[in-house]
Motif scaffolding. Structure first.
Motif, PDB file in Angstrom:
ATOM      1  N   ASP A   1      -5.085  -3.002  -3.608  1.00  0.00           N
ATOM      2  CA  ASP A   1      -5.911  -3.644  -2.591  1.00  0.00           C
ATOM      3  C   ASP A   1      -7.160  -2.801  -2.381  1.00  0.00           C
ATOM      4  O   ASP A   1      -7.131  -1.581  -2.493  1.00  0.00           O
TER       5      ASP A   1
ATOM      6  N   GLN B   1      -3.821 -12.741   6.954  1.00  0.00           N
ATOM      7  CA  GLN B   1      -2.881 -11.934   7.733  1.00  0.00           C
ATOM      8  C   GLN B   1      -2.532 -10.680   6.950  1.00  0.00           C
ATOM      9  O   GLN B   1      -2.030 -10.763   5.828  1.00  0.00           O
ATOM     10  N   GLU B   2      -2.781  -9.545   7.571  1.00  0.00           N
ATOM     11  CA  GLU B   2      -2.551  -8.262   6.910  1.00  0.00           C
ATOM     12  C   GLU B   2      -1.122  -8.152   6.383  1.00  0.00           C
ATOM     13  O   GLU B   2      -0.164  -8.418   7.087  1.00  0.00           O
ATOM     14  N   GLY B   3      -1.022  -7.800   5.088  1.00  0.00           N
ATOM     15  CA  GLY B   3       0.275  -7.605   4.461  1.00  0.00           C
ATOM     16  C   GLY B   3       0.884  -8.845   3.845  1.00  0.00           C
ATOM     17  O   GLY B   3       1.856  -8.755   3.107  1.00  0.00           O
ATOM     18  N   ASN B   4       0.330 -10.020   4.117  1.00  0.00           N
ATOM     19  CA  ASN B   4       0.812 -11.274   3.530  1.00  0.00           C
ATOM     20  C   ASN B   4      -0.201 -11.736   2.486  1.00  0.00           C
ATOM     21  O   ASN B   4      -1.163 -12.437   2.803  1.00  0.00           O
ATOM     22  N   PHE B   5       0.034 -11.323   1.262  1.00  0.00           N
ATOM     23  CA  PHE B   5      -0.911 -11.618   0.185  1.00  0.00           C
ATOM     24  C   PHE B   5      -0.701 -13.026  -0.358  1.00  0.00           C
ATOM     25  O   PHE B   5       0.429 -13.472  -0.551  1.00  0.00           O
ATOM     26  N   SER B   6      -1.817 -13.705  -0.600  1.00  0.00           N
ATOM     27  CA  SER B   6      -1.792 -15.051  -1.182  1.00  0.00           C
ATOM     28  C   SER B   6      -2.925 -15.156  -2.194  1.00  0.00           C
ATOM     29  O   SER B   6      -3.793 -14.286  -2.286  1.00  0.00           O
TER      30      SER B   6
ATOM     31  N   GLU C   1      -1.318 -20.340  -2.365  1.00  0.00           N
ATOM     32  CA  GLU C   1       0.103 -19.994  -2.383  1.00  0.00           C
ATOM     33  C   GLU C   1       0.322 -18.506  -2.163  1.00  0.00           C
ATOM     34  O   GLU C   1      -0.522 -17.674  -2.509  1.00  0.00           O
ATOM     35  N   LYS C   2       1.480 -18.184  -1.600  1.00  0.00           N
ATOM     36  CA  LYS C   2       1.862 -16.799  -1.383  1.00  0.00           C
ATOM     37  C   LYS C   2       2.028 -16.109  -2.738  1.00  0.00           C
ATOM     38  O   LYS C   2       2.533 -16.701  -3.688  1.00  0.00           O
TER      39      LYS C   2
ATOM     40  N   ASP D   1      -5.186 -10.586   1.323  1.00  0.00           N
ATOM     41  CA  ASP D   1      -4.445 -10.760   2.577  1.00  0.00           C
ATOM     42  C   ASP D   1      -5.429 -10.902   3.739  1.00  0.00           C
ATOM     43  O   ASP D   1      -5.227 -10.388   4.831  1.00  0.00           O
TER      44      ASP D   1
ATOM     45  N   ASP E   1      -8.455  -5.692   1.699  1.00  0.00           N
ATOM     46  CA  ASP E   1      -7.794  -6.991   1.779  1.00  0.00           C
ATOM     47  C   ASP E   1      -7.826  -7.798   0.488  1.00  0.00           C
ATOM     48  O   ASP E   1      -7.221  -8.863   0.431  1.00  0.00           O
TER      49      ASP E   1
ATOM     50  N   THR F   1       4.012 -14.352  -5.019  1.00  0.00           N
ATOM     51  CA  THR F   1       5.434 -14.043  -5.197  1.00  0.00           C
ATOM     52  C   THR F   1       5.640 -13.010  -6.296  1.00  0.00           C
ATOM     53  O   THR F   1       6.723 -12.463  -6.432  1.00  0.00           O
TER      54      THR F   1
END
Length: 173
Positions: free
Chosen positions: A149, A103-108, A114-115, A100, A134, A117
């Protein structure tokens, strides 16, 4: 032998000699010789050097691969089962492609952008402990390798590279 067949033979012979210098064989690329097939994917899982997440990614890329992208529970279970069968335990952590950093908390996935899912986080994770975690690694918790993480730059772990299916082309005249 006709002239056209002779020309074809010379061209094919030159291609064979030229390609043999590149390390390619009829068995596929030499760079994938250390990769093993687990379920439907090809992985390289060295256990000789712990490095940070960025070094792990660079190493995988030099091998024509990337850090592993785990998109299903079946895929994670297959990797976990393999690691357990080889005797890996709670002190054996493995970097994968999740992060991430953007952006913190949005793992890709760094491997394809890709995100994430799918994630099977260990209990209480991800927690961004100290505000500096991260990058995703696998560690053994509750009898299975799960996600956590961790510090990308200062954390040292083994890693799992994932390669596309090796392709081979054999040409016989």
């Amino acid at each position: 032998m006709t002239t056209s067949r002779l020309i074809l033979f010379v061209v094919l012979f030159y291609i064979f000699i030229d390609s043999s210098k590149s390390g390619e064989t009829c068995m596929g690329s030499e760079r994938y010789s250390s990769f093993l097939k687990i379920d439907n994917n090809y992985y390289y899982i060295p256990h000789d050097n712990k490095i940070n997440w960025f070094g792990a990614r660079d190493t995988c890329r030099r091998l024509g691969a990337d850090l592993a992208t785990i998109t299903t529970n079946d895929q994670l279970n297959a990797i976990s089962s393999y690691l357990l069968s080889k005797g890996y335990g709670e002190n054996d952590w493995f970097w994968i492609a999740g992060n991430d950093l953007a952006q913190e908390g949005n793992f890709s996935w760094v491997s394809n952008g890709e995100k994430m899912t799918f994630a099977n986080w260990s209990q209480g994770q991800p927690d961004n402990n100290g505000g500096i975690e991260d990058c995703v690694h696998l560690w053994l918790r509750e009898g299975q390798f799960k996600m956590n993480d961790w510090q990308c730059r200062n954390g040292k772990a083994y890693y799992i590279c994932q390669a596309p299916e090796p392709k081979m082309v054999c040409l016989w005249v």
